[in-house]
Scaffold this motif. Sequence first.
Motif, PDB file in Angstrom:
ATOM      1  N   SER A  46       0.663  -1.262  -0.024  1.00  0.00           N
ATOM      2  CA  SER A  46      -0.022  -0.057  -0.030  1.00  0.00           C
ATOM      3  C   SER A  46       0.889   1.286   0.125  1.00  0.00           C
ATOM      4  O   SER A  46       0.393   2.262  -0.224  1.00  0.00           O
ATOM      5  N   THR A 100       4.827   6.270 -12.200  1.00  0.00           N
ATOM      6  CA  THR A 100       4.906   7.405 -13.061  1.00  0.00           C
ATOM      7  C   THR A 100       6.435   8.067 -12.907  1.00  0.00           C
ATOM      8  O   THR A 100       6.607   8.261 -11.537  1.00  0.00           O
ATOM      9  N   THR A 206       6.613   8.062  -8.615  1.00  0.00           N
ATOM     10  CA  THR A 206       5.442   8.133  -7.781  1.00  0.00           C
ATOM     11  C   THR A 206       4.889   6.624  -8.130  1.00  0.00           C
ATOM     12  O   THR A 206       4.673   6.192  -9.319  1.00  0.00           O
ATOM     13  N   ASN A 208       1.631   3.562  -7.693  1.00  0.00           N
ATOM     14  CA  ASN A 208       0.410   3.268  -7.670  1.00  0.00           C
ATOM     15  C   ASN A 208       0.180   1.842  -7.152  1.00  0.00           C
ATOM     16  O   ASN A 208       0.495   0.914  -8.404  1.00  0.00           O
ATOM     17  N   LYS A 211      -4.823   2.157  -5.663  1.00  0.00           N
ATOM     18  CA  LYS A 211      -5.636   3.060  -5.083  1.00  0.00           C
ATOM     19  C   LYS A 211      -6.326   3.937  -6.017  1.00  0.00           C
ATOM     20  O   LYS A 211      -7.375   4.403  -5.997  1.00  0.00           O
ATOM     21  N   GLU A 212      -5.577   3.941  -7.298  1.00  0.00           N
ATOM     22  CA  GLU A 212      -6.004   4.578  -8.259  1.00  0.00           C
ATOM     23  C   GLU A 212      -5.983   3.951  -9.443  1.00  0.00           C
ATOM     24  O   GLU A 212      -5.343   2.964  -9.521  1.00  0.00           O
ATOM     25  N   GLN A 213      -6.776   4.145 -10.532  1.00  0.00           N
ATOM     26  CA  GLN A 213      -7.048   3.148 -11.626  1.00  0.00           C
ATOM     27  C   GLN A 213      -5.599   3.344 -12.474  1.00  0.00           C
ATOM     28  O   GLN A 213      -4.933   4.199 -12.544  1.00  0.00           O
ATOM     29  N   CYS A 215      -3.000   2.711 -15.532  1.00  0.00           N
ATOM     30  CA  CYS A 215      -3.128   2.989 -16.912  1.00  0.00           C
ATOM     31  C   CYS A 215      -3.255   1.817 -17.792  1.00  0.00           C
ATOM     32  O   CYS A 215      -3.916   1.741 -18.867  1.00  0.00           O
TER      33      CYS A 215
END
Length: 460
Positions: A46, A100, A206, A208, A211-213, A215
Amino acid sequence: MVAHQEAEATTTTTTTVDPMRLASRWRSPAEWVATAAALDSEPMPSELNTANSSGLFAVVSVDKMSVKYLGVNHHGHDVGVVQADCPAPMHRAVYYFEMTVRNAGLKGQTSIGFTTESFKMRRQPGWESQSCGYHGDDGYLYRGPGKSESFGPKFTSGDIIGAGINYIEQLLFFTKNGSLIGAFPKDIKGPLYPTIAVHSQGEELTVNFGKEQFCFDIEGYILEQKMTRQSISDKLYLQPDISHWIVRSYLLHYGYQDTLNSFDAASETDPPANHQTGYGEPPEMYGLSHRKILRQLIMNGDIDSAFKRLEEWYPQVLKDDVSVICFLLHSQRFIEYIRAEQLEGAVKYARANLANFLAHKAFEGLLKESVALLAYEKPSESCIGYLLESPQREFVADAVNAAILSTNPKMKDPESCLYSCLEKLLRQLTVCSSELRAFNSDQGDVFLLHKEIYERSRRP
């Protein structure tokens, strides 16, 4: 032939049957929640691990989702590498995360990959054994000392790079800006930590962890992988009438006589020969008409009539008045009182017929939940309201069906009264799935038949 078998059953000794092993055994919502929780109990990455990182060369943001290079790149050990806070979960089809590239910095030596817990935290992922990494400055894939190869395009500021583990095919793969770059065999042992690294001034990444969609369309990828595996199974050769025989034996086993007749009529073929013995009548034909009637009575909630017919046709099944079959029928009769809102009758019945089972630990769970129905003004809306639904009746009907089949003197295998051929195949599938996971160090989806059936039953 059937009538002869049914008459013969009245003098036959009954094989001990354990209905709690039936595929239709009742499951409370609490049991399903506990089962699902056990399967999903693996911790999910996480955030980035600030404690286990090469802090001298990199700083992790306050939210623990970004890392920036602060050191000076003098040599190969001046790497700012950071692992996730826990390893990738293994009890699933695929695990995936993305990073990213906020800033490619002076040399663009950012990288992404997987490493083990013992990985040296001053090296790029892929530069040490038991690790792999996709590097932005050259587009190479690194899989240990001296193991590098041209893999994909370079990546720089603004690019979104993903890394995943395909437990279905035992592969590792990388993506760039939503497109799959490539995959390769997963030859790293043990739990793997999602890992990112920066290596020159100004570099910033950064992560992911879901928690976020993403790519990349990870759900589409998983579906494609499962469909590919399914297509392989679909191409396996099966004897032309094998599916017909399996379905027919299932209908025979559970006494669905009317459906069986319709099935045979719709198939426009003669019933397939018995594949177990090669000749003669299949053992599932035993007591078919009786089992059909008893199933209908129980599914209609007419337990009193079911008791009478059993006493007439198969008295040995009810000979032990504290047997599991007697308990299931008595508890179902009590439930039918509740269903009909006859509370006074339910209490009297419980005192007369269920009190005898209080000392039996095997019946404790269902007995307590059944009696607890009395405590609710609207039992059907309570947490144990599932007892008033048709699956509970079906379980009792299956138990009675198994008990009758156990009286068949020609039933050589006691397990045959509990499971149809179809269910035996599904049990073998479960075992094979478990063995395959064990072979792959317990990695991949956990196949739990009851969970699959339960989830499918809840779909619209």
